[in-house]
Design an enzyme around this catalytic site. Sequence first.
Site, PDB file in Angstrom:
ATOM      1  N   GLY A  55       0.842  -1.192   0.000  1.00 26.85           N
ATOM      2  CA  GLY A  55       0.000   0.000   0.000  1.00 26.85           C
ATOM      3  C   GLY A  55       0.874   1.238   0.000  1.00 26.85           C
ATOM      4  N   CYS A  83       5.312  -6.223   1.542  1.00 23.28           N
ATOM      5  CA  CYS A  83       5.669  -4.806   1.503  1.00 23.28           C
ATOM      6  C   CYS A  83       5.038  -4.035   2.662  1.00 23.28           C
ATOM      7  CB  CYS A  83       5.300  -4.220   0.139  1.00 23.28           C
ATOM      8  SG  CYS A  83       6.099  -2.634  -0.128  1.00 23.28           S
ATOM      9  N   TYR A  84       4.048  -3.208   2.412  1.00 26.84           N
ATOM     10  CA  TYR A  84       3.397  -2.512   3.533  1.00 26.84           C
ATOM     11  C   TYR A  84       2.912  -3.531   4.570  1.00 26.84           C
ATOM     12  CZ  TYR A  84       0.168   0.412   6.185  1.00 26.84           C
ATOM     13  OH  TYR A  84      -0.464   1.068   7.193  1.00 26.84           O
ATOM     14  N   HIS A 170       7.839  -7.571  -3.802  1.00 25.98           N
ATOM     15  CA  HIS A 170       6.522  -7.954  -4.350  1.00 25.98           C
ATOM     16  C   HIS A 170       6.602  -9.279  -5.116  1.00 25.98           C
ATOM     17  CE1 HIS A 170       4.234  -4.311  -3.418  1.00 25.98           C
ATOM     18  NE2 HIS A 170       5.384  -3.677  -3.580  1.00 25.98           N
ATOM     19  N   ASP A 229     -17.809 -11.462 -21.830  1.00 24.82           N
ATOM     20  CA  ASP A 229     -18.488 -11.628 -20.540  1.00 24.82           C
ATOM     21  C   ASP A 229     -19.954 -12.028 -20.698  1.00 24.82           C
ATOM     22  OD1 ASP A 229     -16.048 -10.642 -19.854  1.00 24.82           O
ATOM     23  OD2 ASP A 229     -16.769  -8.643 -19.330  1.00 24.82           O
TER      24      ASP A 229
END
Length: 514
Positions: A55, A83-84, A170, A229
């Site tokens: 984040g 990470c965060y 990451h 879709d």
Amino acid sequence: MQHETIIILDFGSQYTQLIARRVREQGVYCEIHPFHLSSDAIAAKRPMGVILSGGPSSVTDEDAPRVEDDFYDKIGVPILGICYGMQLVAADLGGAIEPAARREYGHAKVKVLSGATALFNELPFELDVWMSHGDHMTRLPDGFTPVATSEDIPTAIENAERGIYCVQFHPEVSHTPLGKEIIRNFLFDICKCKGDWTPAQFIKEEVDKIRELVGPTGNVVCGLSGGVDSTVAAVLVHEAIGERQTCIFVNNGLLRADEFEDTLKLYKEHLHLNVIGVDASADFYSVLDGVVDPELKRKAIGAKFIDIFDAEAKKIGDVKWLVQGTLYPDVIESVSLRGSSVTIKSHHNVGGLPKKMDLKLIEPLRELFKDEVRLIGKDLGIPDEILQRHPFPGPGLGVRILGDITPEKVELLQKADRIFIEELKNFGIYGDVWQAFAVLLPIQSVGVMGDFRTYEKTVALRAVTSTDGMTADWARLPHDFLAAVSSRITSEVRGVNRVVYDISSKPPSTIEWE
Ligand code: XMP
């Protein structure tokens, strides 16, 4: 049936959806939730593990996004902080985080410490990874040991006893080449998942769910657009309730050349759908007459579509359900740490349908990402011609003709666009771009043809690469290819004497010109 589930708590990283896709690629179902989901709510989902995303915030900020105080004690399943997420774990469990002298961003090399951790099982002792962080850890949290370092600073830590694993880099991005293996190790070695999320399983469960929802006699209507879709959603519902689903495919006069006829045929003959084709081109041209403003065009097209769909659906009689091809990215409650974003273009042109018609929704794809929809579609026997089709906007050529729309301009653009797409396929590069199309500009310019001066229209070609349409780069198409397209358009499409190639990225441009 309860699937093995991984919960991803989103702290606002641009990569959160990538984490989810990496998890699902391994055959494990996962859900993304905002970071403030309560510990009780997380536990109630009986997850196999929890991942804390990266984040943009700093844990040293007073208003930094956090988990609830009792989170680490209550969850009772393995946790992976990325990470965060790692910094949060460190800050919460007795470590120290401080702003680094400079932000670390980009490639880095990580040394796995010997005798290390399940997270790096069967991985080499040196790994290429992708970093993006401003803060760093200056003291390990209590009970944690470093398991990997980068320039002697811990970049992965763990407390195996408590089942908490953290990486500063990451693993979810492609710039961390072995990141997939790290996530696999977390899922299978640490969380003990088995991988029970497959297309065949999904189809079977979804078909059962739809049958139960609609009951033995209920009728359903579905709007088809020719895109991936809506087609996959319709075929899935067809598997469940067959002819009790009526599909409506409207020609708004703004589709690609021959698209209405060809797709309708495919729906009927190949996919055996119960489908009504409605050619309402003239109605659309009439409400668009003289309309120049892009948003007014969208509104006019959206409103007309609803009218026509509504009128057709009424002819079917007793219908209570509407099928929509909503995907997971539309459903995820996105974490906005930087204020809400403004509307650039009003995309959801059929959003008013269920309300106006008083219909309940069936959204069989609402847990899926686009690539998963394609896999499901393949299992359902839908041809690549539809599954690999580029996205196409609801207002179609309406937002690719700058200025007012006339049937003549539509025809001209269809011809140019057809050549562009045909040549992309001939050159074998259709699949390399996210979207490609021609745009008709509201200007004329001087040219020369034989001995004559011409004063005719300009067509712009647009081709972009992207992963989700949110950002995009202009596609570096080969010059030979562009030459072939340009020469065909100027010689085969009367009224066009100039072709230009759009070299703008998004941002600051958008993909469509309107
Ligand atoms: P932009 O132009 O906003 O496009 O960069 C991003 C993606 O959205 C599609 N798009 C639309 N789709 N109705 C739609 O259904 C719309 O009004 C609309 N406008 C843009 C665009 O084709 C691209 O894939």
